[in-house]
Design a protein around this motif. Structure first.
Motif, PDB file in Angstrom:
ATOM      1  N   TYR A  80      35.555  35.916  56.854  1.00 46.83           N
ATOM      2  CA  TYR A  80      34.085  35.986  56.971  1.00 46.83           C
ATOM      3  C   TYR A  80      33.421  34.610  56.959  1.00 46.83           C
ATOM      4  O   TYR A  80      32.201  34.511  56.882  1.00 46.83           O
ATOM      5  CB  TYR A  80      33.517  36.835  55.823  1.00 46.83           C
ATOM      6  N   GLY A  81      34.222  33.539  56.979  1.00 48.02           N
ATOM      7  CA  GLY A  81      33.658  32.195  57.104  1.00 48.02           C
ATOM      8  C   GLY A  81      33.503  31.417  55.813  1.00 48.02           C
ATOM      9  O   GLY A  81      33.214  30.217  55.862  1.00 48.02           O
ATOM     10  N   THR A 111      35.815  30.734  53.303  1.00 46.58           N
ATOM     11  CA  THR A 111      36.917  29.786  53.104  1.00 46.58           C
ATOM     12  C   THR A 111      36.853  28.677  54.148  1.00 46.58           C
ATOM     13  O   THR A 111      37.193  27.522  53.860  1.00 46.58           O
ATOM     14  CB  THR A 111      38.276  30.516  53.166  1.00 46.58           C
ATOM     15  N   VAL A 148      33.215  33.609  45.604  1.00 46.32           N
ATOM     16  CA  VAL A 148      32.267  34.246  46.533  1.00 46.32           C
ATOM     17  C   VAL A 148      31.581  35.387  45.783  1.00 46.32           C
ATOM     18  O   VAL A 148      32.161  36.003  44.894  1.00 46.32           O
ATOM     19  CB  VAL A 148      32.959  34.791  47.804  1.00 46.32           C
ATOM     20  N   LYS A 204      32.557  40.576  48.992  1.00 47.96           N
ATOM     21  CA  LYS A 204      33.676  40.504  49.944  1.00 47.96           C
ATOM     22  C   LYS A 204      33.367  39.587  51.128  1.00 47.96           C
ATOM     23  O   LYS A 204      34.213  38.813  51.576  1.00 47.96           O
ATOM     24  CB  LYS A 204      33.991  41.921  50.440  1.00 47.96           C
ATOM     25  N   ARG A 237      37.718  33.665  46.015  1.00 47.95           N
ATOM     26  CA  ARG A 237      37.957  34.875  45.219  1.00 47.95           C
ATOM     27  C   ARG A 237      36.646  35.448  44.708  1.00 47.95           C
ATOM     28  O   ARG A 237      35.629  34.748  44.656  1.00 47.95           O
ATOM     29  CB  ARG A 237      38.852  34.534  44.034  1.00 47.95           C
ATOM     30  N   ASP A 252      42.715  29.979  56.127  1.00 46.61           N
ATOM     31  CA  ASP A 252      42.476  31.297  56.693  1.00 46.61           C
ATOM     32  C   ASP A 252      41.106  31.749  56.219  1.00 46.61           C
ATOM     33  O   ASP A 252      40.649  31.320  55.142  1.00 46.61           O
ATOM     34  CB  ASP A 252      43.559  32.290  56.248  1.00 46.61           C
ATOM     35  N   TRP A 272      45.135  40.678  45.717  1.00 47.05           N
ATOM     36  CA  TRP A 272      45.724  39.933  44.597  1.00 47.05           C
ATOM     37  C   TRP A 272      46.724  38.870  45.036  1.00 47.05           C
ATOM     38  O   TRP A 272      47.474  38.335  44.218  1.00 47.05           O
ATOM     39  CB  TRP A 272      46.390  40.890  43.576  1.00 47.05           C
ATOM     40  N   ILE A 306      41.843  35.304  48.588  1.00 47.08           N
ATOM     41  CA  ILE A 306      42.739  36.267  47.957  1.00 47.08           C
ATOM     42  C   ILE A 306      42.501  37.617  48.635  1.00 47.08           C
ATOM     43  O   ILE A 306      41.368  38.036  48.790  1.00 47.08           O
ATOM     44  CB  ILE A 306      42.454  36.422  46.440  1.00 47.08           C
ATOM     45  N   HIS A 326      40.786  39.277  39.653  1.00 47.36           N
ATOM     46  CA  HIS A 326      40.767  38.783  41.032  1.00 47.36           C
ATOM     47  C   HIS A 326      42.159  38.530  41.591  1.00 47.36           C
ATOM     48  O   HIS A 326      42.351  38.438  42.788  1.00 47.36           O
ATOM     49  CB  HIS A 326      39.909  37.527  41.156  1.00 47.36           C
TER      50      HIS A 326
HETATM   51  C1  LIG Z   1      41.307  43.305  52.385  1.00 48.76           C
HETATM   52  C2  LIG Z   1      40.657  42.452  51.310  1.00 48.76           C
HETATM   53  C3  LIG Z   1      41.245  42.375  50.070  1.00 48.76           C
HETATM   54  C4  LIG Z   1      40.649  41.567  49.063  1.00 48.76           C
HETATM   55  N1  LIG Z   1      41.267  41.460  47.853  1.00 48.76           N
HETATM   56  C5  LIG Z   1      40.742  40.613  46.920  1.00 48.76           C
HETATM   57  C6  LIG Z   1      41.413  40.405  45.672  1.00 48.76           C
HETATM   58  O1  LIG Z   1      42.459  40.964  45.382  1.00 48.76           O
HETATM   59  N2  LIG Z   1      40.849  39.524  44.795  1.00 48.76           N
HETATM   60  C7  LIG Z   1      39.671  38.878  45.064  1.00 48.76           C
HETATM   61  O2  LIG Z   1      39.208  38.095  44.224  1.00 48.76           O
HETATM   62  N3  LIG Z   1      39.027  39.051  46.238  1.00 48.76           N
HETATM   63  C8  LIG Z   1      39.530  39.915  47.158  1.00 48.76           C
HETATM   64  N4  LIG Z   1      38.888  40.077  48.349  1.00 48.76           N
HETATM   65  C9  LIG Z   1      37.630  39.379  48.590  1.00 48.76           C
HETATM   66  C10 LIG Z   1      37.901  38.014  49.155  1.00 48.76           C
HETATM   67  O3  LIG Z   1      38.094  37.116  48.076  1.00 48.76           O
HETATM   68  C11 LIG Z   1      36.729  37.542  50.013  1.00 48.76           C
HETATM   69  O4  LIG Z   1      36.578  38.460  51.088  1.00 48.76           O
HETATM   70  C12 LIG Z   1      36.979  36.156  50.552  1.00 48.76           C
HETATM   71  O5  LIG Z   1      37.052  35.209  49.519  1.00 48.76           O
HETATM   72  C13 LIG Z   1      35.878  35.737  51.486  1.00 48.76           C
HETATM   73  O6  LIG Z   1      36.330  34.576  52.131  1.00 48.76           O
HETATM   74  P1  LIG Z   1      36.349  34.501  53.718  1.00 48.76           P
HETATM   75  O7  LIG Z   1      34.927  34.637  54.163  1.00 48.76           O
HETATM   76  O8  LIG Z   1      36.904  33.175  54.026  1.00 48.76           O
HETATM   77  O9  LIG Z   1      37.219  35.621  54.246  1.00 48.76           O
HETATM   78  C14 LIG Z   1      39.444  40.873  49.339  1.00 48.76           C
HETATM   79  C15 LIG Z   1      38.866  40.971  50.616  1.00 48.76           C
HETATM   80  C16 LIG Z   1      39.452  41.752  51.589  1.00 48.76           C
HETATM   81  C17 LIG Z   1      38.813  41.817  52.960  1.00 48.76           C
END
Ligand SMILES: Cc1cc2nc3c(=O)[nH]c(=O)nc-3n(C[C@H](O)[C@H](O)[C@H](O)COP(=O)(O)O)c2cc1C
Length: 145
Positions: free
Chosen positions: A11-12, A14, A117, A120, A84, A8, A55, A52, A90
C-alpha cells in the motif's frame, strides 16, 4: 559506497520508509520483485524492508530471501526493517530477515527495527519517517566506526 534498499510494499507505506532511508544513505530503493541476488554485485550496503504479513516477512520478501545461498552476501554490510501494526501481537519480519542476512554472510550493522502504520493500508504513524532517517543515520555512523 553503493547503498541499495530493497523493499516490498502493498500500500506504499514501506515504500515511503524505504525512500527516506535510501535518501539518507545516498542510495536508491528498488522493489524486491524487480531484483535477484545476482543483481547485487557491486552493492556495499544492503537494506531490506518489508511489511509484516501474517506474523512474518511478506511473501515477495520471503521469495527473495529463499534465493540467498549461504555465504552469498559475504563482504556486504546490511540491515533490515519492517512496517507493522500498533498491536501487541504484530509478529516480526525485520528480525527474521536479519537472521537470514547473517546466515547469508552479511555483516549486520543495525538492530532490526519496525516502523508503525496506523492500519492495514496506513498511514504511517506520526514521526515514523523521521525515525527512519535517524535509523539510517545510525547505519552511516556504524559504517564509519
Ligand atoms: C495479508 C496481510 C497480513 C498482515 N499481517 C500482519 C501481521 O501479522 N502483523 C502486523 O503487524 N501487520 C500485519 N499486516 C499489516 C501490515 O503491517 C501493513 O499492511 C503494512 O505495514 C503496510 O505497509 P505497505 O503499505 O508497505 O504494504 C498485514 C497486512 C496484510 C495485507
Amino acid at each position: 559506497m553503493s547503498a541499495l534498499v530493497v523493499f516490498d510494499s502493498n500500500y506504499g507505506n514501506t515504500e515511503s520508509v524505504a525512500a527516506a532511508i535510501a535518501d539518507a544513505l545516498g542510495g536508491s530503493a528498488v522493489l524486491v520483485s524487480t531484483v535477484s541476488p545476482d543483481s547485487l554485485t557491486g552493492v556495499d550496503l544492503l537494506v531490506l524492508g518489508c511489511p509484516i504479513n501474517g506474523w512474518r516477512p511478506s511473501p515477495r520478501m520471503l521469495a527473495f530471501l529463499d534465493q540467498l545461498g549461504a555465504g552469498s552476501l559475504r563482504g556486504i554490510q546490511a540491515a533490515a526493517f519492517d512496517t507493522r501494526l500498533r498491536s501487541p501481537i504484530h509478529g516480526d519480519a525485520a528480525g527474521k530477515v536479519t537472521r537470514k542476512l547473517k546466515s547469508a554472510g552479511a555483516h549486520v550493522l543495525a538492530r532490526p527495527t519496525g516502523f508503525i502504520v496506523e492500519g492495514k493500508t496506513g498511514p504511517l504513524a506520526d514521526g515514523e519517517l523521521d525515525r527512519a532517517r535517524e535509523w539510517a543515520d545510525s547505519i552511516v555512523t556504524a559504517l564509519a566506526s
